[in-house]
Write an enzyme that holds these catalytic residues in place. Structure first.
Site, PDB file in Angstrom:
ATOM      1  N   ARG A 214       0.854  -1.197   0.000  1.00 10.97           N
ATOM      2  CA  ARG A 214       0.000   0.000   0.000  1.00 10.97           C
ATOM      3  C   ARG A 214       0.884   1.240   0.000  1.00 10.97           C
ATOM      4  O   ARG A 214       1.688   1.412   0.921  1.00 10.97           O
ATOM      5  CB  ARG A 214      -0.889   0.053   1.252  1.00 10.97           C
ATOM      6  N   GLU A 216       0.711   4.051   1.122  1.00 11.55           N
ATOM      7  CA  GLU A 216       0.103   4.993   2.063  1.00 11.55           C
ATOM      8  C   GLU A 216       1.217   5.714   2.795  1.00 11.55           C
ATOM      9  O   GLU A 216       2.017   5.079   3.472  1.00 11.55           O
ATOM     10  CB  GLU A 216      -0.751   4.237   3.093  1.00 11.55           C
ATOM     11  N   ARG A 222       0.141   1.757  13.194  1.00 13.21           N
ATOM     12  CA  ARG A 222      -0.532   0.585  12.602  1.00 13.21           C
ATOM     13  C   ARG A 222      -0.463   0.517  11.086  1.00 13.21           C
ATOM     14  O   ARG A 222      -1.129  -0.294  10.462  1.00 13.21           O
ATOM     15  CB  ARG A 222      -1.971   0.503  13.098  1.00 13.21           C
ATOM     16  N   HIS A 223       0.319   1.405  10.480  1.00 10.72           N
ATOM     17  CA  HIS A 223       0.436   1.385   9.021  1.00 10.72           C
ATOM     18  C   HIS A 223       1.833   0.995   8.562  1.00 10.72           C
ATOM     19  O   HIS A 223       2.828   1.470   9.088  1.00 10.72           O
ATOM     20  CB  HIS A 223       0.106   2.762   8.435  1.00 10.72           C
ATOM     21  N   GLU A 363      -8.743  -1.459  13.843  1.00  9.31           N
ATOM     22  CA  GLU A 363      -9.367  -2.301  12.810  1.00  9.31           C
ATOM     23  C   GLU A 363      -8.382  -3.387  12.412  1.00  9.31           C
ATOM     24  O   GLU A 363      -7.254  -3.099  12.014  1.00  9.31           O
ATOM     25  CB  GLU A 363      -9.698  -1.427  11.592  1.00  9.31           C
ATOM     26  N   SER A 366     -11.302  -6.168   7.240  1.00  5.64           N
ATOM     27  CA  SER A 366     -12.511  -5.808   6.483  1.00  5.64           C
ATOM     28  C   SER A 366     -13.016  -7.072   5.831  1.00  5.64           C
ATOM     29  O   SER A 366     -12.220  -7.911   5.397  1.00  5.64           O
ATOM     30  CB  SER A 366     -12.197  -4.812   5.367  1.00  5.64           C
ATOM     31  N   ARG A 413      -0.931  -6.337  12.422  1.00  8.32           N
ATOM     32  CA  ARG A 413      -1.749  -5.663  13.439  1.00  8.32           C
ATOM     33  C   ARG A 413      -2.220  -6.650  14.493  1.00  8.32           C
ATOM     34  O   ARG A 413      -2.222  -6.348  15.687  1.00  8.32           O
ATOM     35  CB  ARG A 413      -2.969  -5.001  12.793  1.00  8.32           C
TER      36      ARG A 413
HETATM   37  P1  AMO Z   1      -8.503  -3.583   3.942  1.00  7.89           P
HETATM   38  O1  AMO Z   1      -7.966  -2.564   3.008  1.00  7.89           O
HETATM   39  O2  AMO Z   1      -9.381  -3.065   5.059  1.00  7.89           O
HETATM   40  O3  AMO Z   1      -9.379  -4.660   3.180  1.00  7.89           O
HETATM   41  O4  AMO Z   1      -7.306  -4.392   4.586  1.00  7.89           O
HETATM   42  C1  AMO Z   1      -7.530  -5.525   5.395  1.00  7.89           C
HETATM   43  C2  AMO Z   1      -6.757  -5.424   6.706  1.00  7.89           C
HETATM   44  O5  AMO Z   1      -5.368  -5.247   6.446  1.00  7.89           O
HETATM   45  C3  AMO Z   1      -4.789  -4.450   7.473  1.00  7.89           C
HETATM   46  N1  AMO Z   1      -4.171  -3.245   6.891  1.00  7.89           N
HETATM   47  C4  AMO Z   1      -2.943  -2.797   7.185  1.00  7.89           C
HETATM   48  N2  AMO Z   1      -1.995  -3.267   8.009  1.00  7.89           N
HETATM   49  C5  AMO Z   1      -0.811  -2.612   8.066  1.00  7.89           C
HETATM   50  N3  AMO Z   1      -0.537  -1.510   7.321  1.00  7.89           N
HETATM   51  C6  AMO Z   1      -1.462  -0.998   6.475  1.00  7.89           C
HETATM   52  N4  AMO Z   1      -1.155   0.063   5.713  1.00  7.89           N
HETATM   53  C7  AMO Z   1      -2.737  -1.644   6.376  1.00  7.89           C
HETATM   54  N5  AMO Z   1      -3.847  -1.438   5.631  1.00  7.89           N
HETATM   55  C8  AMO Z   1      -4.711  -2.404   5.964  1.00  7.89           C
HETATM   56  C9  AMO Z   1      -5.888  -4.095   8.436  1.00  7.89           C
HETATM   57  C10 AMO Z   1      -7.119  -4.238   7.571  1.00  7.89           C
HETATM   58  O6  AMO Z   1      -8.268  -4.476   8.330  1.00  7.89           O
HETATM   59  N6  AMO Z   1      -9.721  -6.654   0.171  1.00  7.89           N
HETATM   60  C11 AMO Z   1     -10.115  -6.198   1.488  1.00  7.89           C
HETATM   61  C12 AMO Z   1     -10.362  -7.377   2.411  1.00  7.89           C
HETATM   62  C13 AMO Z   1     -11.605  -8.162   2.052  1.00  7.89           C
HETATM   63  O7  AMO Z   1     -12.685  -7.561   1.936  1.00  7.89           O
HETATM   64  O8  AMO Z   1     -11.478  -9.393   1.899  1.00  7.89           O
HETATM   65  C14 AMO Z   1      -9.001  -5.328   2.048  1.00  7.89           C
HETATM   66  O9  AMO Z   1      -7.898  -5.308   1.582  1.00  7.89           O
HETATM   67  O10 AMO Z   1      -5.862  -5.048   9.474  1.00  7.89           O
END
Ligand code: AMO
Length: 439
Positions: A214, A216, A222-223, A363, A366, A413
């Site tokens: 990602r 981001e 947590r990212h 979180e 998802s 996480r």
């Molecule tokens: P989502 O984007 O919410 O959903 O990501 C799922 C889970 O991944 C973790 N997460 C992260 N952990 C660390 N760093 C990050 N930058 C980060 N971004 C997300 C979180 C999050 O809840 N395709 C959907 C999933 C689905 O619907 O099956 C998805 O990617 O714990």
């Protein structure tokens, strides 16, 4: 002779064995040398009597050996209740140095209190020699083992989807672009499209544990820009409730196993309690959560922010779930669909048939029922301005595709929250963030 792990030594009393490991400590006394050897299972004391003529060479070798060198030692395992370290010692007959360390380490990994996190990450290979840090990854390994075990028992198939992709799946802005010969490609932000492809291919139940990427630019605890996602997808569901039920069962099973193996250790080392969650996990709609947060804790936010959980609301969900349900987990449902990915199914009121799972204020997942009806998914994609980019994906739904749903759990996480470590920087084997690409 093949080396055996230090943890197994108690099965070999009075026998000759070979062990290999790091030189953890040396106490060089007048009559005796005590050398502590460490491998990734345990530590053991090696005792060398200086008065023994046959030990002369070993004594000299140990005298000039820097700590953290690696050695291979052959000797006899002796049960010795007076030895504090596991009540045993090894009386060596030979010591071979397999790698000599520099005298001076970049920092003292046995006491990290005053070591800056960036320095630790620069030398992560040293940082991970710390007992507590190594334990994080032993436990993480077991988390994935038990999650896999649960899913294999339920006849899920583990798949491996490509990480080099032609189209972004989650949203255009968070994707890393890479040069792909004369063209460009992207790094997969999630296996989303391909887990759904598996459903269109006729697999009923699949999962994948793999890296996702990602772009981001967020420096929070947590990212990360690359993390490990535990993704699950299954067919012939009746609603997203089925998806939540499966995820709750998966987590409860895993926590039960982790608790049985590590409860005391986690308390001792991390001062954290593992609570094996009860089934079913509580569920609340987003709008009910905001109502409860206001009523109970006087937490107010502007209407315009109520389309998602604010970071503060996420934190308060932990308290809410404990106060209202005596539970650490909370499924949050009924998000407005227009704020979420186009591949989720929506109801007639524009609400998402999906959820986020909040644990300990963060979180971790998802999930959703997906839109599997061709005309509907085309409409949803178009409403997000997507068409040609996702053409290949839309075709999955054209030739028969069962109703299906799934979820993605962020493993880094989950580990961070389970062990109460301050950040994913420490629950990732090697953190990747906006300012960190090395080592
Ligand atoms: P989502 O984007 O919410 O959903 O990501 C799922 C889970 O991944 C973790 N997460 C992260 N952990 C660390 N760093 C990050 N930058 C980060 N971004 C997300 C979180 C999050 O809840 N395709 C959907 C999933 C689905 O619907 O099956 C998805 O990617 O714990």
């Amino acid at each position: 002779m093949k080396s055996i792990s230090i943890k197994e030594l108690s099965n070999y009393y009075d026998k000759e064995v070979t062990i290999s490991g790091f030189v953890d400590n040396i106490r060089n006394l007048q009559w005796v040398q005590f050398v502590i050897i460490r491998d990734d299972t345990s530590k053991v004391q090696v005792t060398i009597e200086k008065s023994e003529e046959s030990n002369k060479e070993m004594v000299e070798l140990i005298e000039s050996l820097p700590l953290e060198s690696t050695v291979k030692i052959t000797g006899k395992v002796v049960e010795s209740p007076k030895v504090k370290l596991n009540g045993m010692e090894i009386i060596p007959s030979s010591i071979e140095v397999t790698s000599k360390s520099d005298e001076e380490l970049p920092f003292n990994f046995k006491d990290l209190n005053n070591v800056n996190l960036d320095t630790r990450l620069d030398y992560r290979f040293i940082d991970l020699r710390n007992d507590k840090n190594m334990l994080i990854f032993k436990i993480q390994s077991d988390i994935t083992k038990y999650m896999r075990e649960f899913l294999y028992e339920k006849e899920f198939t583990e798949i491996h989807t490509p990480k080099l992709i032609g189209t972004a799946s989650e949203s255009g802005s968070e994707v890393f672009e890479v040069k792909y010969f004369d063209d460009k490609a992207y790094l997969a932000q999630s296996p989303q499209f391909y887990k759904q492809m598996a459903m269109a291919s006729g697999f009923n139940k699949i999962f994948e544990v793999a890296p996702v990427f990602r772009a981001e630019n967020s420096n929070t605890s947590r990212h990360a820009t690359e993390f490990t996602s535990f993704d699950v997808e299954m067919s012939y569901i009746d609603s997203s409730q089925d998806v939540m039920d499966l995820e709750a069962e998966l987590i409860a099973y895993t926590f039960d196993k982790i608790s049985k193996k590590y409860k005391d250790k986690i308390k001792e080392v991390f001062n954290m309690d593992i609570v094996v969650p009860k089934l079913p996990f509580p569920r609340l709609s987003l709008s009910d959560i905001y109502k409860e947060l206001e009523e109970r804790y006087n937490y107010k936010v502007d209407e315009s922010e109520k389309t998602d959980l604010t970071t503060e609301a996420e934190k308060l969900c932990y308290k809410l779930s404990k106060d209202k349900f005596n539970h650490e987990f909370l499924f949050v449902t009924d998000y407005p669909a227009d704020k979420r990915a186009f591949y989720h199914m929506r109801d007639e009121n524009g609400l998402l048939l999906g959820y986020d799972l909040i644990w300990r204020g963060v979180e971790i997942t998802s999930g959703a029922q997906r839109e599997h009806r061709y005309e509907e998914v085309v409409k949803n994609a178009e409403s997000k301005g997507l068409k040609d980019d996702v053409k290949f994906y839309l075709e999955f739904f054209k030739y028969g595709c069962p109703p299906h749903g799934g979820f993605g759990i962020g493993l880094d996480r989950l580990t961070m929250l389970l062990l109460g470590v301050p950040s994913v920087k420490e629950s990732q084997f090697l953190f990747r963030g906006p300012n960190r690409l090395n080592p």
